[in-house]
Design a protein around this motif. Structure first.
Motif, PDB file in Angstrom:
ATOM      1  N   GLY A   1       0.472  -0.918  -0.222  1.00 44.23           N
ATOM      2  CA  GLY A   1      -0.284   0.131   0.075  1.00 44.23           C
ATOM      3  C   GLY A   1       0.718   1.018  -0.649  1.00 44.23           C
ATOM      4  O   GLY A   1      -0.049   2.280   0.591  1.00 44.23           O
ATOM      5  N   VAL A   2       1.916   1.457  -0.413  1.00 45.20           N
ATOM      6  CA  VAL A   2       3.043   2.381  -0.629  1.00 45.20           C
ATOM      7  C   VAL A   2       2.090   3.676  -1.624  1.00 45.20           C
ATOM      8  O   VAL A   2       1.887   3.389  -2.860  1.00 45.20           O
ATOM      9  N   LYS A   3       1.913   4.780  -0.825  1.00 42.50           N
ATOM     10  CA  LYS A   3       1.488   5.875  -1.547  1.00 42.50           C
ATOM     11  C   LYS A   3       2.654   7.605  -1.114  1.00 42.50           C
ATOM     12  O   LYS A   3       3.199   7.089  -0.011  1.00 42.50           O
ATOM     13  N   LYS A   4       2.694   8.261  -2.315  1.00 47.25           N
ATOM     14  CA  LYS A   4       2.972   9.452  -2.773  1.00 47.25           C
ATOM     15  C   LYS A   4       2.534  10.778  -3.282  1.00 47.25           C
ATOM     16  O   LYS A   4       2.595  10.211  -4.212  1.00 47.25           O
TER      17      LYS A   4
ATOM     18  N   THR B   1       6.927   7.999   2.348  1.00 42.97           N
ATOM     19  CA  THR B   1       5.814   7.190   1.161  1.00 42.97           C
ATOM     20  C   THR B   1       4.933   6.846   2.527  1.00 42.97           C
ATOM     21  O   THR B   1       5.194   6.807   3.789  1.00 42.97           O
ATOM     22  N   GLU B   2       4.035   7.052   2.245  1.00 43.11           N
ATOM     23  CA  GLU B   2       2.268   6.456   2.949  1.00 43.11           C
ATOM     24  C   GLU B   2       2.411   5.254   2.737  1.00 43.11           C
ATOM     25  O   GLU B   2       3.227   4.520   2.329  1.00 43.11           O
ATOM     26  N   GLY B   3       1.929   3.710   3.622  1.00 42.82           N
ATOM     27  CA  GLY B   3       2.381   2.909   3.582  1.00 42.82           C
ATOM     28  C   GLY B   3       3.308   2.267   4.742  1.00 42.82           C
ATOM     29  O   GLY B   3       3.482   2.494   5.241  1.00 42.82           O
TER      30      GLY B   3
ATOM     31  N   LEU C   1       6.405  -0.001   3.181  1.00 42.68           N
ATOM     32  CA  LEU C   1       7.677   0.018   2.797  1.00 42.68           C
ATOM     33  C   LEU C   1       8.897  -0.993   3.588  1.00 42.68           C
ATOM     34  O   LEU C   1       9.599  -0.373   4.381  1.00 42.68           O
ATOM     35  N   GLU C   2       9.615  -2.028   3.273  1.00 45.85           N
ATOM     36  CA  GLU C   2      10.767  -2.421   4.026  1.00 45.85           C
ATOM     37  C   GLU C   2      11.661  -2.849   2.835  1.00 45.85           C
ATOM     38  O   GLU C   2      11.341  -3.545   1.801  1.00 45.85           O
ATOM     39  N   VAL C   3      13.039  -2.579   2.927  1.00 44.94           N
ATOM     40  CA  VAL C   3      13.876  -2.403   2.346  1.00 44.94           C
ATOM     41  C   VAL C   3      15.164  -3.686   3.276  1.00 44.94           C
ATOM     42  O   VAL C   3      16.349  -2.876   3.650  1.00 44.94           O
ATOM     43  N   LEU C   4      15.390  -4.576   2.390  1.00 41.62           N
ATOM     44  CA  LEU C   4      16.351  -5.685   3.662  1.00 41.62           C
ATOM     45  C   LEU C   4      15.876  -5.198   4.838  1.00 41.62           C
ATOM     46  O   LEU C   4      16.599  -5.093   5.702  1.00 41.62           O
ATOM     47  N   GLY C   5      14.580  -5.474   5.038  1.00 39.13           N
ATOM     48  CA  GLY C   5      14.828  -5.607   6.805  1.00 39.13           C
ATOM     49  C   GLY C   5      14.702  -4.209   7.346  1.00 39.13           C
ATOM     50  O   GLY C   5      14.211  -3.981   8.512  1.00 39.13           O
ATOM     51  N   LEU C   6      14.335  -2.991   6.679  1.00 37.75           N
ATOM     52  CA  LEU C   6      15.057  -2.123   7.759  1.00 37.75           C
ATOM     53  C   LEU C   6      13.876  -0.674   6.963  1.00 37.75           C
ATOM     54  O   LEU C   6      13.993  -0.662   5.160  1.00 37.75           O
ATOM     55  N   ASP C   7      13.562   0.169   7.774  1.00 38.37           N
ATOM     56  CA  ASP C   7      12.740   1.389   6.747  1.00 38.37           C
ATOM     57  C   ASP C   7      13.573   2.201   6.038  1.00 38.37           C
ATOM     58  O   ASP C   7      14.565   2.638   7.460  1.00 38.37           O
ATOM     59  N   PRO C   8      13.001   2.608   4.926  1.00 42.03           N
ATOM     60  CA  PRO C   8      14.492   3.179   4.136  1.00 42.03           C
ATOM     61  C   PRO C   8      15.133   4.283   4.965  1.00 42.03           C
ATOM     62  O   PRO C   8      15.698   4.909   4.472  1.00 42.03           O
ATOM     63  N   ARG C   9      13.790   4.971   5.500  1.00 41.51           N
ATOM     64  CA  ARG C   9      13.583   6.203   5.829  1.00 41.51           C
ATOM     65  C   ARG C   9      14.263   6.485   7.273  1.00 41.51           C
ATOM     66  O   ARG C   9      15.174   7.413   7.199  1.00 41.51           O
ATOM     67  N   LYS C  10      14.028   6.132   8.275  1.00 41.32           N
ATOM     68  CA  LYS C  10      14.514   5.815   9.066  1.00 41.32           C
ATOM     69  C   LYS C  10      15.731   5.364   9.669  1.00 41.32           C
ATOM     70  O   LYS C  10      17.315   5.854  10.243  1.00 41.32           O
ATOM     71  N   ASP C  11      16.447   4.615   8.701  1.00 41.52           N
ATOM     72  CA  ASP C  11      17.733   3.594   8.885  1.00 41.52           C
ATOM     73  C   ASP C  11      18.401   3.369   8.039  1.00 41.52           C
ATOM     74  O   ASP C  11      19.463   2.870   7.029  1.00 41.52           O
ATOM     75  N   ARG C  12      18.052   5.409   7.190  1.00 38.47           N
ATOM     76  CA  ARG C  12      19.547   4.724   5.703  1.00 38.47           C
ATOM     77  C   ARG C  12      20.649   4.674   5.295  1.00 38.47           C
ATOM     78  O   ARG C  12      21.397   4.294   4.803  1.00 38.47           O
TER      79      ARG C  12
END
Length: 314
Positions: A34-37, A81-83, A85-96
């Protein structure tokens, strides 16, 4: 660079009877739900659901404004983004900062410091990135015309992209994001780019996301494709499944009516000859009345887009 087509390279990697998907491991690299922008009243992404596994080479295909770049930017943690989203088990914004240890990218706006020499850039990357292999990078660069003493500002755009790719391929990253990486390059550089990418970087476990307008040049290296339009996913599937599900028929002149009776989902003219596209139709039936082959991705995309547009109008 070795002059091979992307298709030939892919065959040399996986064998003529195998596809890349057969070699994937099951590790989940990206999960989007459900990723939205939105920008003001318009959605750049409108409810994107994607799962990407380790080993996939995934192509994002769509017109300008489809949302391809926006999604890749969200994967890199460059936009909120809303919704989920995990990348390699991480939150792209919080754990960039953690994510960038495992992810590399090249975009159409990628630049390197123009005042530096090639050697200075390489030494800088070697000093700041623990996963960078300087020896491997120098080996890759030795096959180009790039001089280590040259300043970045004296290199052509093609050489800058070559240098950037050489650096990226020498970093032991799990995920590589390519957003229009060959934009503005001539045909020779574009072919060399993808040849080098597959021969020197892809090992069956790494994951690659590619967005490009030159669809025909990446088709042979993709394991999966996603068709996007107006922030939504129109279709997503493996190339292997697409080649089994969709077939193009070039009927003989006296078989055109028979071809139409088999209910094609799309037709187009090619050099004065009608070409029909079928979905889930037995190949044997089609082979009796003409030449049958899987459609190229660009033609399939146009057909799916037209079918989707007509469906929304009814």
């Amino acid at each position: 660079f070795k002059q091979k087509t992307a298709y030939e390279i892919r065959l040399s990697l996986v064998g003529s009877e195998m596809c890349i998907r057969d070699r994937m491991c099951s590790d989940l690299v990206i999960k989007a739900t459900g990723v939205k922008k939105s920008y003001e009243d318009n959605y750049a992404l409108d409810g994107i659901d994607i799962e990407v596994n380790s080993g996939q080479i995934l192509g994002f295909i769509g017109p300008n404004g489809a949302g391809k770049s926006t999604f890749l930017q969200s994967v890199l943690g460059l936009i909120n983004t809303e919704g989920n989203l995990e990348v390699l088990g991480l939150d792209p914004r919080k754990d960039r900062h953690k994510l960038l240890k495992e992810v590399c990218s090249i975009t159409d706006v990628a630049v390197l410091p123009k005042w530096m020499t090639v050697d200075q850039v390489l030494n800088y990357v070697d000093g700041v990135h623990p996963g960078f292999d300087l020896k491997k990078c120098l080996t890759i660069l030795s096959r180009t015309n790039i001089k280590r003493s040259s300043k970045i500002k004296t290199l052509s755009r093609g050489m800058v992209v070559q240098l950037h790719l050489s650096i990226v391929m020498s970093i032991d990253a799990k995920l590589l994001v390519l957003d229009e990486p060959t934009l503005g390059l001539d045909l020779v550089y574009r072919k060399e780019f993808y040849s080098q990418l597959i021969e020197d970087y892809y090992d069956g476990d790494k994951t690659i996301l590619i967005s490009t307008h030159q669809v025909e040049e990446i088709e042979g290296v993709l394991s999966d494709a996603i068709f996007m339009n107006q922030g939504r996913i129109v279709m997503q599937d493996s190339i292997e499944s697409i080649n089994k599900k969709f077939l193009e028929l070039r009927p003989t002149q006296d078989s055109i009516e028979k071809a139409k009776s088999l209910r094609p989902i799309h037709s187009r003219m090619e050099l004065g000859r009608e070409v029909f596209l079928y979905e889930d139709t037995e190949q044997d039936k089609l082979s009796e009345i003409g030449e049958v082959r899987p459609p190229v991705i660009a033609d399939l995309f146009m057909a799916i887009m037209e079918k989707t547009r007509k469906g929304s109008e009814t």
